[in-house]
Design an enzyme around this catalytic site. Structure first.
Site, PDB file in Angstrom:
ATOM      1  N   ASP A 139      17.322  13.060  49.888  1.00 40.18           N
ATOM      2  CA  ASP A 139      15.907  13.213  50.209  1.00 40.18           C
ATOM      3  C   ASP A 139      15.530  12.383  51.444  1.00 40.18           C
ATOM      4  O   ASP A 139      15.757  11.169  51.495  1.00 40.18           O
ATOM      5  CB  ASP A 139      15.070  12.772  49.008  1.00 40.18           C
ATOM      6  CG  ASP A 139      13.596  12.987  49.236  1.00 40.18           C
ATOM      7  OD1 ASP A 139      13.161  14.143  49.161  1.00 40.18           O
ATOM      8  OD2 ASP A 139      12.880  11.995  49.501  1.00 40.18           O
ATOM      9  N   TRP A 144      19.780  18.380  46.248  1.00 39.34           N
ATOM     10  CA  TRP A 144      18.384  17.917  46.220  1.00 39.34           C
ATOM     11  C   TRP A 144      17.578  18.729  45.222  1.00 39.34           C
ATOM     12  O   TRP A 144      16.880  18.180  44.375  1.00 39.34           O
ATOM     13  CB  TRP A 144      17.745  18.022  47.613  1.00 39.34           C
ATOM     14  CG  TRP A 144      16.331  17.492  47.612  1.00 39.34           C
ATOM     15  CD1 TRP A 144      15.938  16.204  47.884  1.00 39.34           C
ATOM     16  CD2 TRP A 144      15.139  18.213  47.281  1.00 39.34           C
ATOM     17  NE1 TRP A 144      14.572  16.086  47.743  1.00 39.34           N
ATOM     18  CE2 TRP A 144      14.051  17.302  47.372  1.00 39.34           C
ATOM     19  CE3 TRP A 144      14.871  19.533  46.914  1.00 39.34           C
ATOM     20  CZ2 TRP A 144      12.737  17.666  47.125  1.00 39.34           C
ATOM     21  CZ3 TRP A 144      13.556  19.895  46.645  1.00 39.34           C
ATOM     22  CH2 TRP A 144      12.505  18.981  46.752  1.00 39.34           C
ATOM     23  N   THR A 188       0.809  -1.223   0.000  1.00 39.66           N
ATOM     24  CA  THR A 188       0.000   0.000   0.000  1.00 39.66           C
ATOM     25  C   THR A 188       0.841   1.271   0.000  1.00 39.66           C
ATOM     26  O   THR A 188       0.327   2.348  -0.321  1.00 39.66           O
ATOM     27  CB  THR A 188      -0.921   0.038   1.240  1.00 39.66           C
ATOM     28  OG1 THR A 188      -0.123   0.092   2.432  1.00 39.66           O
ATOM     29  CG2 THR A 188      -1.838  -1.178   1.279  1.00 39.66           C
ATOM     30  N   CYS A 200      -0.389   6.632   7.787  1.00 39.90           N
ATOM     31  CA  CYS A 200      -1.762   6.129   7.738  1.00 39.90           C
ATOM     32  C   CYS A 200      -2.732   7.209   8.219  1.00 39.90           C
ATOM     33  O   CYS A 200      -2.480   7.869   9.235  1.00 39.90           O
ATOM     34  CB  CYS A 200      -1.874   4.888   8.623  1.00 39.90           C
ATOM     35  SG  CYS A 200      -3.536   4.199   8.735  1.00 39.90           S
ATOM     36  N   TYR A 242      15.975  17.406  41.700  1.00 36.21           N
ATOM     37  CA  TYR A 242      14.520  17.455  41.558  1.00 36.21           C
ATOM     38  C   TYR A 242      14.134  18.224  40.291  1.00 36.21           C
ATOM     39  O   TYR A 242      13.229  17.825  39.556  1.00 36.21           O
ATOM     40  CB  TYR A 242      13.910  18.112  42.794  1.00 36.21           C
ATOM     41  CG  TYR A 242      12.394  18.085  42.850  1.00 36.21           C
ATOM     42  CD1 TYR A 242      11.720  16.928  43.207  1.00 36.21           C
ATOM     43  CD2 TYR A 242      11.648  19.220  42.543  1.00 36.21           C
ATOM     44  CE1 TYR A 242      10.330  16.900  43.266  1.00 36.21           C
ATOM     45  CE2 TYR A 242      10.262  19.204  42.600  1.00 36.21           C
ATOM     46  CZ  TYR A 242       9.603  18.036  42.959  1.00 36.21           C
ATOM     47  OH  TYR A 242       8.237  18.020  43.014  1.00 36.21           O
TER      48      TYR A 242
END
Length: 537
Positions: free
Chosen positions: A453, A433, A38, A73, A437
């Site tokens: 932590d 920390w 196709t 598609c 984070y």
């Protein structure tokens, strides 16, 4: 015409075909299937009749399928698939190629403009020739072909899901002119933008809607709980029916766009439904990218769980909550140092009320934007102190604001992780920390690990050790490169244990061993109000 591009040797064709036959959503976006009979390429979840094995070619990236001459598609729509995020800890060329792809995927890295290979090479600190070589070796296409596919698929989604004028679709997708857009579209897809546009796409007066896919499993309730606990009144809210609404400001090519968004989960289809106000339409690619990052839609749970399942069973659907704005997340991380989530939320609300710009949204409860770096960079004297923010945090926030305002501290998914962490730690009041984070949530680094932590120490059972941070760091080596996900699962397990201990009828939970080599922690939710920050600086 389809080219004779060699098949990718990183995929196992027979395994891909089995996933295709099963329409397994866990592999959505991990590969694409080109059907030679196709000339179409599809996602593994496509609902059309399964093609014959001999007619299938498999590609890790949509750009490779398009380079080989396949068209996307129109039924399964490859632009809806979650992105494939690969992380390498071994080969330097692979790491550099992946960093280049992250930069190309991150509109905020270029302020909405279209990057050139020269700019990409300069950002990476290598030559143009080297960028092309390592990129083609890793992805099978050139950087420009990769970027062109991303832009075309973005345009295809906007054409299908919205009623934006075609000229505007072309511009917001990164094409410099309508003529170039039309030519690229016809060349790649064999259709004009007008022919592809769906008659059913609607915009309406309450914002347009776009759909963004994810790979299951996905714990939508845990994600909404995480955002709900931290929601700043007047700026964001999580509704009882499971929707997140918030205001948002995005800069594109030097212009500011402000408005609101609403996100909800269509779990049967494994899709996030994103509603965007009209005022943000010109920033749609940036908004879509930020939503994908905030909800961690591009995570590959199979890859993560293969590493973490033994230590953290039951957390397959947990994702790492990201951020809609890296600057905002960094400020909120500073406010959250050594206090509870509720206390940090109160401080953030006061800051938004004092420094945030008012905005008319038409949405109840959404009336302010988060303060800009410019607003907080000039917060001298006791302007922050009267809000209850201690001097140490005041200095950190002002330093952050000035660095972001000066353009020396990028806080988005395309930023250099290690360089950004070091730049953050060089600022007053920001320790490891906070930097880790921010890397975890704003930089989208899957291997961030805030070893200091306090809640993490408790979850891992190392809080009584002489050096708990070192013990946590040692235990985490087995979880690379997915330590961010390990942190989320550990926090979630701690919250589950706290909730169980609070119930009178709950059985007594036995104490953990002092330091298990691979701690086993149940992980089911992201709730909890413990003090999770430990930054003495």
């Amino acid at each position: 015409m389809m080219s004779a591009m060699p098949p990718d040797d990183t995929l196992q064709p027979d395994a891909c075909y089995l996933a295709l036959k099963a329409r397994d959503p866990r592999f959505d976006g991990s590969f694409f299937t080109g059907v030679t009979s196709t000339g179409i390429y599809c996602r593994p979840v496509c609902r059309v009749r399964t093609p014959k094995r001999e007619n299938c070619r498999f590609f890790p990236h949509a750009a490779q399928a398009e380079r080989a001459g396949f068209r996307p598609c129109l039924r399964c729509r490859p632009e809806l698939a979650p992105h494939a995020l690969a992380w390498s800890m071994q080969d330097a060329g692979s790491i550099l190629a992946q960093q280049a792809a992250r930069l190309l995927d991150e509109p905020d890295a270029w302020n909405g403009s279209v990057p050139t290979v020269e700019q990409l090479a300069a950002r990476l600190g290598v030559s143009e020739r080297h960028v092309r070589r390592i990129f083609e070796a890793q992805f099978g296409v050139s950087p420009l072909q990769y970027l062109q596919t991303r832009r075309l698929l973005t345009a295809k989604q906007l054409l299908a899901d919205t009623r934006l004028p075609i000229t505007q679709v072309a511009l917001v997708s990164g094409f410099g002119s309508l003529r170039r857009f039309n030519a690229a579209f016809v060349q790649h897809y064999g259709l004009s933008p007008t022919q592809l546009r769906r008659a059913g796409a609607q915009q309406g007066s309450e914002g347009l809607r776009v759909r963004l896919g994810w790979r299951p499993p996905y714990d939508a309730a845990a994600m909404l709980s995480f955002f709900g606990q931290r929601a700043i009144a007047g700026m964001e809210q999580v509704t009882a029916d499971g929707h997140l609404l918030r205001t948002l400001q995005v800069s594109v090519a030097g212009r500011e766009h402000a408005g609101w968004i609403e996100a909800g989960f269509d779990e049967p289809r494994h899709q996030l439904v994103l509603r965007v106000s009209e005022s943000l339409h010109e920033a749609l690619p940036q908004v879509i990218r930020r939503a994908r990052a905030a909800f961690d839609l591009d995570c590959d749970p199979l890859a993560v769980n293969a590493v973490l399942q033994d230590a953290f069973p039951g957390g397959d659907g947990l994702r790492v909550p990201g951020a809609f704005c890296g600057w905002e997340l960094a400020v909120r991380a500073v406010l959250g140092q050594q206090i509870t989530v509720a206390a940090a939320r109160t401080l953030a609300h006061r800051m938004v009320e004092r420094f945030g710009q008012p905005i008319e949204t038409g949405q109840p409860g959404l009336a302010r934007l988060f303060p800009t770096p410019q607003a907080l960079a000039g917060a001298e004297g006791d302007a922050l102190g009267v809000l209850g923010i201690v001097r140490q945090r005041q200095a950190a926030i002002v330093a952050l604001a000035r660095a972001v305002q000066a353009g020396t501290l990028p806080l988005h998914g395309g930023a250099d992780v290690q360089a950004t962490i070091q730049a953050l730690k060089a600022l007053p009041g920001i320790g490891d920390w906070t930097a880790q984070y921010i890397a975890m949530r704003a930089l989208r680094w899957p291997d961030a690990f805030p070893a200091g932590d306090v809640a993490l120490h408790k979850a891992l059972g190392v809080q009584q050790q002489r050096q708990p941070a070192r013990a946590a760091e040692a235990a985490s080596q087995a979880w690379k490169p997915w330590r961010s996900y390990a942190v989320i699962r550990a926090w979630a397990g701690l919250a589950v244990g706290a909730a169980a201990a609070a119930r009178p009828a709950s059985p007594v939970i036995p104490a953990r061993p002092v330091i298990p080599a691979r701690p086993v922690i149940p992980a089911r939710s992201l709730v909890g109000n413990d003090r999770i920050a430990k930054d003495p600086t």
